[in-house]
Design a protein around this motif. Structure first.
Motif, short mmCIF file in Angstrom:
data_model
loop_
_atom_site.label_atom_id
_atom_site.label_comp_id
_atom_site.label_asym_id
_atom_site.label_seq_id
_atom_site.Cartn_x
_atom_site.Cartn_y
_atom_site.Cartn_z
N ALA A 1 55.35 46.41 37.57
CA ALA A 1 53.97 45.97 37.76
C ALA A 1 53.80 44.71 36.93
N PHE A 2 53.15 43.70 37.52
CA PHE A 2 52.99 42.46 36.76
C PHE A 2 51.77 41.67 37.18
N THR A 3 51.37 40.80 36.29
CA THR A 3 50.36 39.78 36.57
C THR A 3 51.04 38.44 36.38
N VAL A 4 50.43 37.39 36.93
CA VAL A 4 51.00 36.06 36.80
C VAL A 4 49.96 35.09 36.27
N ALA A 5 50.48 34.02 35.69
CA ALA A 5 49.65 32.90 35.26
C ALA A 5 50.34 31.64 35.76
N LEU A 6 49.55 30.65 36.11
CA LEU A 6 50.10 29.39 36.60
C LEU A 6 50.06 28.34 35.50
N LEU A 7 51.15 27.62 35.34
CA LEU A 7 51.21 26.51 34.40
C LEU A 7 51.15 25.22 35.22
N HIS A 8 50.34 24.27 34.77
CA HIS A 8 50.10 23.05 35.54
C HIS A 8 50.62 21.81 34.84
N THR A 9 50.90 20.79 35.65
CA THR A 9 51.27 19.48 35.13
C THR A 9 49.99 18.74 34.75
N ALA A 10 50.14 17.57 34.15
CA ALA A 10 48.98 16.76 33.75
C ALA A 10 48.10 16.40 34.95
N ASP A 11 48.70 16.24 36.14
CA ASP A 11 47.90 15.93 37.34
C ASP A 11 47.52 17.18 38.13
N ASN A 12 47.54 18.34 37.44
CA ASN A 12 47.04 19.61 37.95
C ASN A 12 47.85 20.21 39.10
N LYS A 13 49.10 19.87 39.22
CA LYS A 13 49.99 20.53 40.18
C LYS A 13 50.63 21.73 39.47
N VAL A 14 50.90 22.78 40.24
CA VAL A 14 51.54 23.95 39.64
C VAL A 14 52.98 23.58 39.28
N ALA A 15 53.34 23.76 38.03
CA ALA A 15 54.68 23.43 37.55
C ALA A 15 55.55 24.67 37.39
N ALA A 16 54.91 25.80 37.09
CA ALA A 16 55.67 27.02 36.83
C ALA A 16 54.76 28.23 36.97
N ILE A 17 55.40 29.36 37.15
CA ILE A 17 54.69 30.63 37.22
C ILE A 17 55.20 31.53 36.10
N VAL A 18 54.27 32.10 35.36
CA VAL A 18 54.59 33.04 34.30
C VAL A 18 54.29 34.44 34.83
N ALA A 19 55.25 35.33 34.71
CA ALA A 19 55.03 36.73 35.07
C ALA A 19 55.15 37.58 33.81
N VAL A 20 54.14 38.43 33.60
CA VAL A 20 54.18 39.40 32.50
C VAL A 20 54.39 40.75 33.18
N ILE A 21 55.56 41.35 32.89
CA ILE A 21 56.07 42.47 33.69
C ILE A 21 56.23 43.73 32.86
N ARG A 22 55.86 44.84 33.45
CA ARG A 22 56.03 46.16 32.83
C ARG A 22 56.85 47.03 33.78
N ASP A 23 57.79 47.77 33.21
CA ASP A 23 58.60 48.71 34.00
C ASP A 23 57.80 50.00 34.16
N GLU A 24 57.47 50.33 35.41
CA GLU A 24 56.71 51.55 35.69
C GLU A 24 57.54 52.55 36.49
N THR A 25 58.86 52.44 36.40
CA THR A 25 59.74 53.29 37.19
C THR A 25 59.48 54.77 36.93
N SER A 26 59.42 55.18 35.67
CA SER A 26 59.24 56.61 35.40
C SER A 26 57.88 57.10 35.90
#
Length: 148
Positions: free
Chosen positions: A97-122
């Motif tokens: 399970a995860f949420t994401v955040a977008l990282l932008h360049t100076a001209d506001n284009k998406v440069a990267a995606i951050v995912a914060v992830i948790r293992d919910e297998t059990s």
């Protein structure tokens, strides 16, 4: 009194996996929790595609959504949790399970995606077992309530 936060220390210490990928989907950050969760070392992950942890049958859907997010700069998973299967280095399936955040360049284009992830297998396995047991009990109850 000012207290500066050491963000590198935060990323290294946090219990959830933090994975950052660039516009092309190459991994640029892989914290120790990601190593524990997915089994790949930082050296094995950095520079590689997210396909490393995406089940083959999910890849097209993943990349379609990834490209749409890169093109539009919009994701609903900043607040909504996304639950999907993933793959461990040893080949076993994980439920994450995860949420994401977008990282932008100076001209506001998406440069990267951050995912914060948790293992919910059990939790996923336990819920599936409970649903199966409930269905069995409901079926048993329905059959015992049938007129003779």
């Amino acid at each position: 009194m000012s207290s500066a936060i050491d963000f590198d220390q935060l990323v290294q210490a946090v219990g959830d996996a933090i994975v950052i990928s660039d516009a092309q989907g190459a991994i640029t950050l892989w914290n120790p929790a990601a190593e524990r969760m997915f089994g790949f070392t930082r050296a094995e992950a950095l520079g590689n595609s997210l396909d490393l942890i995406i089940p083959e049958r999910q890849r097209q859907r993943h990349w379609d959504g990834y490209q749409k997010t890169m093109d539009t700069g919009i994701t609903r998973y900043g607040n909504d949790v996304l639950r999907v299967p993933a793959v461990h280095k040893d080949g076993r399936t994980l439920s994450i399970a995860f949420t994401v955040a977008l990282l932008h360049t100076a001209d506001n284009k998406v440069a990267a995606i951050v995912a914060v992830i948790r293992d919910e297998t059990s939790r996923f396995v336990e819920e599936r077992s409970l649903r199966k047991r409930l269905a069995e009990l409901e079926a048993k109850l329905a059959s015992s309530n049938q007129p003779a």
